[in-house]
Design a protein around this motif. Structure first.
Motif, PDB file in Angstrom:
ATOM      1  N   ASP A 100       0.814  -1.219   0.000  1.00 45.63           N
ATOM      2  CA  ASP A 100       0.000   0.000   0.000  1.00 45.63           C
ATOM      3  C   ASP A 100       0.848   1.270   0.000  1.00 45.63           C
ATOM      4  OD1 ASP A 100      -2.689  -0.767  -0.145  1.00 45.63           O
ATOM      5  OD2 ASP A 100      -2.758  -1.278   1.974  1.00 45.63           O
ATOM      6  N   SER A 101       1.883   1.286   0.848  1.00 42.98           N
ATOM      7  CA  SER A 101       2.684   2.494   1.022  1.00 42.98           C
ATOM      8  C   SER A 101       3.494   2.847  -0.221  1.00 42.98           C
ATOM      9  CB  SER A 101       3.626   2.332   2.209  1.00 42.98           C
ATOM     10  OG  SER A 101       4.546   1.267   1.985  1.00 42.98           O
ATOM     11  N   GLN A 102       3.583   1.926  -1.182  1.00 44.15           N
ATOM     12  CA  GLN A 102       4.384   2.166  -2.382  1.00 44.15           C
ATOM     13  C   GLN A 102       3.563   2.677  -3.563  1.00 44.15           C
ATOM     14  OE1 GLN A 102       6.114  -2.002  -1.774  1.00 44.15           O
ATOM     15  NE2 GLN A 102       7.750  -0.993  -2.902  1.00 44.15           N
ATOM     16  N   ILE A 103       2.261   2.889  -3.367  1.00 47.44           N
ATOM     17  CA  ILE A 103       1.394   3.333  -4.459  1.00 47.44           C
ATOM     18  C   ILE A 103       0.718   4.637  -4.076  1.00 47.44           C
ATOM     19  CG2 ILE A 103      -0.590   2.757  -5.916  1.00 47.44           C
ATOM     20  CD1 ILE A 103      -0.019  -0.170  -5.401  1.00 47.44           C
ATOM     21  N   SER A 104       0.718   5.590  -4.989  1.00 47.81           N
ATOM     22  CA  SER A 104       0.035   6.859  -4.757  1.00 47.81           C
ATOM     23  C   SER A 104      -0.490   7.390  -6.088  1.00 47.81           C
ATOM     24  CB  SER A 104       0.976   7.884  -4.106  1.00 47.81           C
ATOM     25  OG  SER A 104       2.091   8.155  -4.950  1.00 47.81           O
ATOM     26  N   GLY A 105      -1.285   8.466  -6.003  1.00 50.07           N
ATOM     27  CA  GLY A 105      -1.852   9.062  -7.206  1.00 50.07           C
ATOM     28  C   GLY A 105      -3.104   8.346  -7.665  1.00 50.07           C
ATOM     29  N   GLY A 106      -3.607   8.759  -8.814  1.00 53.72           N
ATOM     30  CA  GLY A 106      -4.793   8.141  -9.383  1.00 53.72           C
ATOM     31  C   GLY A 106      -6.078   8.729  -8.841  1.00 53.72           C
ATOM     32  N   PRO A 107      -7.190   8.520  -9.546  1.00 57.39           N
ATOM     33  CA  PRO A 107      -8.491   9.022  -9.100  1.00 57.39           C
ATOM     34  C   PRO A 107      -9.015   8.238  -7.899  1.00 57.39           C
ATOM     35  CG  PRO A 107      -8.736   7.703 -11.088  1.00 57.39           C
ATOM     36  CD  PRO A 107      -7.267   7.854 -10.867  1.00 57.39           C
ATOM     37  N   ASP A 108      -9.965   8.820  -7.177  1.00 58.93           N
ATOM     38  CA  ASP A 108     -10.479   8.196  -5.956  1.00 58.93           C
ATOM     39  C   ASP A 108     -11.125   6.837  -6.208  1.00 58.93           C
ATOM     40  OD1 ASP A 108      -9.592  10.312  -4.473  1.00 58.93           O
ATOM     41  OD2 ASP A 108     -11.550  11.277  -4.272  1.00 58.93           O
ATOM     42  N   TRP A 109     -11.733   6.632  -7.378  1.00 61.35           N
ATOM     43  CA  TRP A 109     -12.487   5.395  -7.611  1.00 61.35           C
ATOM     44  C   TRP A 109     -11.603   4.153  -7.623  1.00 61.35           C
ATOM     45  CZ3 TRP A 109     -10.982   2.470 -11.672  1.00 61.35           C
ATOM     46  CH2 TRP A 109     -10.359   3.098 -12.756  1.00 61.35           C
ATOM     47  N   ILE A 110     -10.307   4.284  -7.762  1.00 65.84           N
ATOM     48  CA  ILE A 110      -9.454   3.094  -7.822  1.00 65.84           C
ATOM     49  C   ILE A 110      -9.420   2.346  -6.496  1.00 65.84           C
ATOM     50  CG2 ILE A 110      -8.023   4.134  -9.621  1.00 65.84           C
ATOM     51  CD1 ILE A 110      -5.799   4.413  -7.557  1.00 65.84           C
ATOM     52  N   LEU A 143      -4.134   2.267 -17.835  1.00 60.82           N
ATOM     53  CA  LEU A 143      -3.286   2.630 -16.704  1.00 60.82           C
ATOM     54  C   LEU A 143      -1.946   3.173 -17.193  1.00 60.82           C
ATOM     55  CD1 LEU A 143      -3.043   2.458 -13.542  1.00 60.82           C
ATOM     56  CD2 LEU A 143      -1.841   0.300 -13.922  1.00 60.82           C
ATOM     57  N   ALA A 144      -1.590   4.329 -16.686  1.00 59.55           N
ATOM     58  CA  ALA A 144      -0.280   4.931 -16.961  1.00 59.55           C
ATOM     59  C   ALA A 144       0.338   5.324 -15.623  1.00 59.55           C
ATOM     60  CB  ALA A 144      -0.420   6.147 -17.862  1.00 59.55           C
ATOM     61  N   SER A 145       1.627   5.090 -15.484  1.00 58.36           N
ATOM     62  CA  SER A 145       2.279   5.346 -14.203  1.00 58.36           C
ATOM     63  C   SER A 145       3.760   5.625 -14.410  1.00 58.36           C
ATOM     64  CB  SER A 145       2.097   4.143 -13.274  1.00 58.36           C
ATOM     65  OG  SER A 145       2.722   2.996 -13.839  1.00 58.36           O
ATOM     66  N   HIS A 146       4.385   6.088 -13.366  1.00 60.06           N
ATOM     67  CA  HIS A 146       5.843   6.216 -13.380  1.00 60.06           C
ATOM     68  C   HIS A 146       6.366   5.866 -11.985  1.00 60.06           C
ATOM     69  CE1 HIS A 146       4.764  10.179 -11.677  1.00 60.06           C
ATOM     70  NE2 HIS A 146       5.987  10.191 -11.163  1.00 60.06           N
ATOM     71  N   ARG A 147       7.660   5.641 -11.900  1.00 59.14           N
ATOM     72  CA  ARG A 147       8.270   5.207 -10.635  1.00 59.14           C
ATOM     73  C   ARG A 147       9.115   6.328 -10.036  1.00 59.14           C
ATOM     74  NH1 ARG A 147       7.969  -0.452 -10.132  1.00 59.14           N
ATOM     75  NH2 ARG A 147       7.435  -1.547 -12.059  1.00 59.14           N
ATOM     76  N   GLU A 148       9.103   6.379  -8.721  1.00 56.52           N
ATOM     77  CA  GLU A 148       9.954   7.302  -7.986  1.00 56.52           C
ATOM     78  C   GLU A 148      10.519   6.576  -6.772  1.00 56.52           C
ATOM     79  OE1 GLU A 148       7.970  10.853  -6.801  1.00 56.52           O
ATOM     80  OE2 GLU A 148       7.493  11.504  -8.857  1.00 56.52           O
ATOM     81  N   THR A 149      11.762   6.867  -6.437  1.00 58.39           N
ATOM     82  CA  THR A 149      12.355   6.324  -5.223  1.00 58.39           C
ATOM     83  C   THR A 149      12.166   7.326  -4.096  1.00 58.39           C
ATOM     84  OG1 THR A 149      14.002   5.040  -6.445  1.00 58.39           O
ATOM     85  CG2 THR A 149      14.464   5.495  -4.130  1.00 58.39           C
ATOM     86  N   LYS A 150      11.599   6.848  -2.984  1.00 65.32           N
ATOM     87  CA  LYS A 150      11.328   7.707  -1.834  1.00 65.32           C
ATOM     88  C   LYS A 150      11.915   7.078  -0.574  1.00 65.32           C
ATOM     89  CE  LYS A 150       6.901   9.430  -3.664  1.00 65.32           C
ATOM     90  NZ  LYS A 150       5.447   9.592  -3.380  1.00 65.32           N
TER      91      LYS A 150
END
Length: 298
Positions: A100-110, A143-150
């Motif tokens: 869960d902690s590794q995913i963010s963004g996207g519209p609320d319905w997801i 689905l479109a996404s990109h990766r970031e290291t945090k």
């Protein structure tokens, strides 16, 4: 666009994590690996992933809090992935092997719209199945996404001072399809023929924080783990096993963190690690497929 935190009922999420992790381990009898390590070891060049030969994804009407879980099983040389009332964010977690902690963004319905999924593919290894399912999500949900290291707070799971207290299943006794991880009462886990990657998935759900396997243990194990919530607050929102709340309580987390070294000979150390995350840039609601077995190209 931002999105609200994922609000699946905690007990259902924990049981789904246990069932799903065990199902994948048992179905294809391979060890899960850390997602970052998996990507580092991927060969260069074109993506060799196969495609699913039959896919059915249909929106459901019950709320996504009633999600049953995700399964991956084998049937005569075919791997079958199924999910019941799973929101898109859960499907993304499976496809990209994320917490869960590794995913963010996207519209609320997801996080709120559930989907029933059945997908069939010729049996290949776990990493290939996940990559193939990424293509399904791109096709159906755009689905479109990109990766970031945090830098994220995590628990690092390490071997304790006196060594692990896990009963290893001899390699020649490992039986595909015989892995089981059962949570049949609050704070009680029974595992049969489970690897460490499956364990850290359940620990991540149970603590609400990503757990990273640093044990170096590569085998399959039988074990039991018991941790109890504080009886003075049992039944209040957030207690695992009560069917209420969205996350574990501090008391429950503390009980679990204390039980792991006592019963498993492992330790959960709080750290801040660089973790690769997935940012969802775009997704579209999907109206639904024809039943499995009908043509639909990926």
């Amino acid at each position: 666009m931002g999105r609200k935190a994922h609000k699946l009922d905690f007990r259902r999420k924990l049981k789904a994590a246990a069932m799903g992790a065990a199902a994948v381990v048992g179905a294809i009898a391979i060890s899960f690996v850390n997602p970052a390590a998996c990507r580092a070891q991927s060969p260069p060049g074109p993506d060799p992933s196969p495609i699913f030969k039959a896919v059915s994804i249909k929106p459901t009407t019950p709320p996504a809090s009633d999600m049953v879980g995700e399964w991956l099983k084998q049937d005569h040389g075919t791997s079958i992935f199924t999910a019941t009332n799973a929101p898109l964010v859960e499907l993304v977690k499976f496809a990209y092997d994320l917490d869960d902690s590794q995913i963010s963004g996207g519209p609320d319905w997801i996080t709120s719209q559930g989907y029933d999924v059945t997908a069939k593919i010729d049996s290949v290894n776990e990493a290939q199945i996940r990559r193939a399912f990424q293509k399904v999500l791109a096709d159906r949900f755009k689905l479109a996404s990109h990766r970031e290291t945090k830098e994220l707070p995590v628990y690092e799971l390490v071997v304790g001072k006196y060594g692990p207290r896990l009963r290893e299943v001899p390699p020649d006794k490992v039986v595909p399809g015989n892995s089981r991880m059962i949570i049949n009462e609050p704070g009680h886990l029974v595992a049969k023929q489970i690897n460490l990657a499956a364990l850290v998935r359940v620990l991540s759900y149970s603590t609400g924080k990503l757990v990273v396997d640093k044990t170096g243990l590569k085998g399959f194990y039988d074990f039991a783990l018991d941790w109890k919530e504080n009886p003075e607050i049992a039944g209040q929102p957030g207690i695992a096993g009560t069917g209420q709340g969205d996350s574990p309580t501090p008391d429950e987390i503390a009980a679990l963190v204390a039980a792991v070294p006592e019963q498993l000979g492992l330790e959960m150390k709080t750290q801040t690690d660089p973790i690769e995350t997935l940012i969802i840039d775009h997704a579209e609601e999907f109206a639904g497929d024809a039943p499995v077995g009908t043509a639909h190209s990926n």
